[in-house]
Scaffold this motif. Structure first.
Motif, short mmCIF file in Angstrom:
data_model
loop_
_atom_site.label_atom_id
_atom_site.label_comp_id
_atom_site.label_asym_id
_atom_site.label_seq_id
_atom_site.Cartn_x
_atom_site.Cartn_y
_atom_site.Cartn_z
N LEU A 107 15.93 24.95 32.08
CA LEU A 107 17.01 25.92 32.24
C LEU A 107 18.32 25.16 32.32
CD1 LEU A 107 17.23 29.03 34.46
CD2 LEU A 107 18.89 27.20 34.87
N GLN A 108 19.33 25.66 31.60
CA GLN A 108 20.68 25.12 31.72
C GLN A 108 21.64 26.26 32.03
OE1 GLN A 108 21.48 23.19 27.97
NE2 GLN A 108 21.76 25.11 26.87
N ILE A 109 22.83 25.93 32.49
CA ILE A 109 23.82 26.92 32.91
C ILE A 109 24.99 26.90 31.93
CG2 ILE A 109 25.39 27.65 34.73
CD1 ILE A 109 22.56 27.95 35.63
N LYS B 131 29.49 33.55 43.72
CA LYS B 131 29.80 32.25 43.13
C LYS B 131 29.64 32.23 41.61
CE LYS B 131 28.70 29.41 47.17
NZ LYS B 131 27.86 28.29 47.69
N PHE B 132 28.74 33.06 41.06
CA PHE B 132 28.48 33.04 39.63
C PHE B 132 28.97 34.34 39.00
CE2 PHE B 132 25.71 33.42 35.82
CZ PHE B 132 26.02 32.21 35.23
N GLY B 133 29.97 34.22 38.14
CA GLY B 133 30.50 35.41 37.49
C GLY B 133 31.31 36.30 38.40
N GLY B 134 31.67 35.81 39.59
CA GLY B 134 32.49 36.56 40.51
C GLY B 134 31.82 37.75 41.15
N LEU C 142 18.12 39.24 37.77
CA LEU C 142 17.81 37.82 37.61
C LEU C 142 16.43 37.63 36.99
CD1 LEU C 142 19.12 36.49 41.05
CD2 LEU C 142 20.23 36.26 38.83
N ARG C 143 15.47 38.44 37.43
CA ARG C 143 14.10 38.32 36.91
C ARG C 143 14.05 38.65 35.42
NH1 ARG C 143 8.97 38.28 39.25
NH2 ARG C 143 7.30 39.05 37.92
N LEU C 144 14.65 39.79 35.04
CA LEU C 144 14.63 40.17 33.63
C LEU C 144 15.37 39.14 32.78
CD1 LEU C 144 13.88 42.12 31.39
CD2 LEU C 144 15.96 43.41 31.91
N ALA C 145 16.47 38.62 33.27
CA ALA C 145 17.22 37.61 32.53
C ALA C 145 16.34 36.39 32.24
CB ALA C 145 18.47 37.19 33.29
N MET C 146 15.49 36.03 33.19
CA MET C 146 14.56 34.92 33.00
C MET C 146 13.50 35.25 31.93
SD MET C 146 14.89 32.16 34.89
CE MET C 146 15.64 31.57 36.41
N ASP D 149 19.26 29.29 28.31
CA ASP D 149 20.67 29.09 28.64
C ASP D 149 21.05 30.26 29.55
OD1 ASP D 149 23.23 28.16 28.79
OD2 ASP D 149 23.84 28.85 26.81
N PHE D 150 21.19 29.97 30.83
CA PHE D 150 21.43 30.99 31.84
C PHE D 150 22.92 31.27 31.91
CE2 PHE D 150 21.33 32.74 36.19
CZ PHE D 150 20.24 33.57 36.09
N THR D 151 23.34 32.41 31.39
CA THR D 151 24.76 32.72 31.27
C THR D 151 25.10 34.06 31.92
OG1 THR D 151 24.50 33.90 29.17
CG2 THR D 151 24.83 31.51 29.05
N GLN D 152 26.38 34.26 32.18
CA GLN D 152 26.83 35.55 32.69
C GLN D 152 26.54 36.65 31.68
OE1 GLN D 152 30.88 35.61 34.12
NE2 GLN D 152 31.00 37.85 34.07
N LYS D 153 26.73 36.36 30.41
CA LYS D 153 26.45 37.34 29.36
C LYS D 153 24.99 37.76 29.38
CE LYS D 153 26.72 38.12 24.37
NZ LYS D 153 27.05 37.52 23.04
N ARG D 154 24.09 36.81 29.59
CA ARG D 154 22.66 37.13 29.66
C ARG D 154 22.39 38.07 30.82
NH1 ARG D 154 17.37 34.92 28.90
NH2 ARG D 154 18.21 33.48 27.37
N LEU D 155 22.99 37.81 31.97
CA LEU D 155 22.79 38.67 33.13
C LEU D 155 23.34 40.07 32.88
CD1 LEU D 155 23.60 36.19 36.03
CD2 LEU D 155 21.36 37.03 35.35
#
Length: 480
Positions: free
Chosen positions: A270-272, A295-298, A306-310, A320-326
């Protein structure tokens, strides 16, 4: 019975899963070293193997599946953290405070991400006797030796050492820095037991007061709780070498077995936001950071998002763990939840037993059983969300429930909130954006108004423009 196929790191191929005993399907997954709060990368293997655990329970029956995930509570990193945080109390007391606190946080974080508890969660410190016994066997069989205050495993004693990680022992030996640890017979030999000084935790052993090496811990615990030969061993791709390679070597040599686990499974890195997660880069996030802070994406992120994003990337691929993915995950979740209500599901207590017994879509189950093929799973979820019958809603809930993404209690809360008006984790931010957009519309700043509309659409918000009785512009919103 549904046929399950899993990619086996050991054979580098996808294979039909055939349990050793259908009435006792056994899986071991390496758990946390509890010296600090788990970061978001640590969550990925837990979620991946939780989904596999749920699938195995669905196929073979809950009572026939045993899932072991350990707690490593003896490690030099723990010792260092304990001394740093609690210099004025005894080391044992400091270690206990650090490990108990981080273990509680870990369990809380995993629950918030929708994970089931493992069947057994052993602690390394409760299994020291088993580790010592295994090391004694390895020494007796000439697979291990004492040198330099350590007991070391002799990697040359195992002819096919390196098979799991696809590494040739001769190449590993040639590339090693032999002079760094001259007490070893071979530079690749690894520690089974090391002596402790008076400032380090230790246990009595035939080789003196000491503590175990990391690798021996999982070999001893897996043997104790699910046997010398079991079905599945899992973890992150970073554990293939040296941890899993060394586990495999120890266990096979101690027991004289051809196999330790039949299937070795590993999830990708996983990368950020396109970069490796690192404290020095300022992109290091614990699970608690994401759940409880902005802290992440304000903003804070719900556990189901978070689970579905994974799960939106197949487990063997890097994420690639991104705000857009969330944001995409949240939009899909809100849509699926809304569809279930619109198509007639009602999550009152009187329906709990019936709904929790709902099964997944058969096509989705086929995809899931095909090495956890999440691209196929997601396609089926979207297909049912596009349907117009209560059957679609039932299959949608049954499937999401199997995946651990949406559970009855969560839908009950969502239904209640919807009955009180649209709800969103960032409701205040949405209202602020809507007010700013109305101001732009009144000032005929069409481009700026469109920009805000697009931002809200990306958050899963649909705007409805109109006028009140006084002829003034008003905008209401709903979740897509």
């Amino acid at each position: 019975m549904t046929e399950i196929k899993l990619y086996n790191t050991l054979t580098r191929s996808k294979e039909t899963f055939v349990p050793i005993d259908e009435n006792n399907v056994r899986m071991y997954v390496c758990g946390p070293t509890v010296y600090d709060y788990a970061h978001i990368g640590n969550a990925r293997p837990v979620i991946v193997f939780d989904v596999l655990y749920r699938l195995l329970r669905h196929v073979y029956g809950t009572e026939h599946v045993v899932y072991v995930r350990n707690i490593t509570d003896v490690d030099d990193k723990i010792n260092a953290r304990a001394v740093k945080e609690h210099p004025k109390i005894s080391l044992n007391a400091a270690i206990r405070e650090v490990t108990e606190r981080t273990t509680r946080q870990y369990r809380s974080d995993m629950l918030a991400l929708g994970n089931l508890d493992p069947t057994i969660e052993p602690r390394a410190t409760d299994n020291i006797a088993e580790m010592i016994e295994m090391i004694e066997v390895l020494v007796k069989k000439d697979h291990a030796y004492e040198a330099g205050g350590e007991v070391l495993f002799d990697v040359t004693s195992m002819p096919d050492y390196g098979k799991l990680s696809n590494r040739n022992l001769d190449d590993m030996q040639a590339g090693a820095r032999v002079e760094v640890e001259a007490h070893k017979k071979n530079p690749g030999d690894f520690v089974l037991w090391k002596l402790s000084n008076e400032k380090q935790p230790g246990w009595k052993s035939p080789w003196g007061r000491g503590r175990p090496g990391w690798h021996i811990e999982c070999s001893a615990m897996s043997e104790r709780y699910i046997g010398k030969h079991f079905d599945i061993h899992g973890g992150g791709i970073d554990l293939v070498f040296p941890h899993h390679e060394n586990e495999l070597a120890q266990s096979r040599c101690a027991h004289g077995n051809r196999h330790m686990a039949n299937v070795w499974m590993h999830n990708g890195f996983l990368q950020i936001e396109g970069e490796k997660m690192s404290k020095s880069l300022g992109n290091f996030y614990t699970i608690a950071d994401l759940l409880e802070t902005e802290k992440f994406g304000g903003r804070k992120w719900p556990g189901d998002v978070l689970r579905l994003a994974m799960l939106m990337t197949n487990h063997r691929e890097p994420i690639d763990f991104t705000q857009k993915r969330l944001e995409e995950a949240e939009k899909s979740l809100n849509r699926w939840k809304s569809v279930m209500l619109k198509l007639g599901l009602s999550f009152g207590e009187e329906n709990r037993e019936e709904y929790e017994a709902l099964g997944p879509c058969s096509k989705l189950l086929t995809h899931l059983a095909n090495d956890l093929n999440m691209s196929g799973v997601l396609a089926e979820l979207h297909r049912h969300a596009g349907g117009d019958k209560e059957h679609n809603a039932q299959r949608l809930f049954g499937s999401l429930n199997l995946l651990g993404v949406v559970m009855f209690d969560g839908m009950q809360a969502f239904e209640k909130a919807q009955s009180e008006g649209p709800v969103h984790e960032n409701a205040d931010e949405i209202e602020t954006k809507i007010a700013a957009r109305l101001e732009h519309l009144n000032n005929k700043n069409w481009a700026d108004a469109d920009t805000i509309r697009n931002e809200l659409t990306a958050m899963g918000i649909k705007l409805n423009d109109g006028k009140n009785d006084a002829g003034e512009r008003i905008t209401t919103w709903e979740l897509v």
